[in-house]
Design a protein around this motif. Structure first.
Motif: not given
Length: 126
Positions: A2-14
């Motif tokens: 559920s954590l991954l669905a709510a906020f998928p970890p992605r490289p921070i670009a901004s």
């Protein structure tokens, strides 16, 4: 999951991504206890934050005498507070003015006094 669905970890670009990621981290840290999966997720987000900060907000490189002076200012230390490390007020003055170099013993005592690694004080010329 559920954590991954709510906020998928992605490289921070901004900056907006950075703030959003920090908010998720804060919400996890505020929990009384984390499951192993939540801890792993927190570690991944922490790595993304570190990568972004390393790329866009690098820490200034400071060591040696400049670091000592900065720590003294941050911690409101006076020259007299360093007498137990350098033995006399004149030695403290000589070190802070650059007339006397920091010795290995000084570095060890400073590290113990400030509760940091003595290695952070190593720099060319100090």
């Amino acid at each position: 999951m559920s954590l991954l669905a709510a906020f998928p970890p992605r490289p921070i670009a901004s900056e907006e991504d950075y703030i959003a990621t920090q908010k998720v981290i804060d919400s996890l840290i505020d929990r009384p206890e984390l499951t192993p999966d939540e801890q792993d997720y927190l570690n991944v987000l922490g790595s993304l934050i570190r990568d972004y900060e390393d790329l866009y907000e690098p820490m200034p490189s400071i060591s040696g005498l400049d670091l000592l002076k900065a720590l003294m200012e941050d911690w409101n230390l006076q020259e007299k507070d360093l007498i137990p490390i350098f033995q006399t007020e004149s030695n403290v003055s000589d070190v802070l003015s650059g007339k006397q170099e920091l010795t290995v013993t000084d570095l060890e005592k400073l590290g113990e006094f400030l509760n940091i690694s003595p290695a952070v004080f190593l720099s060319k010329g100090n």
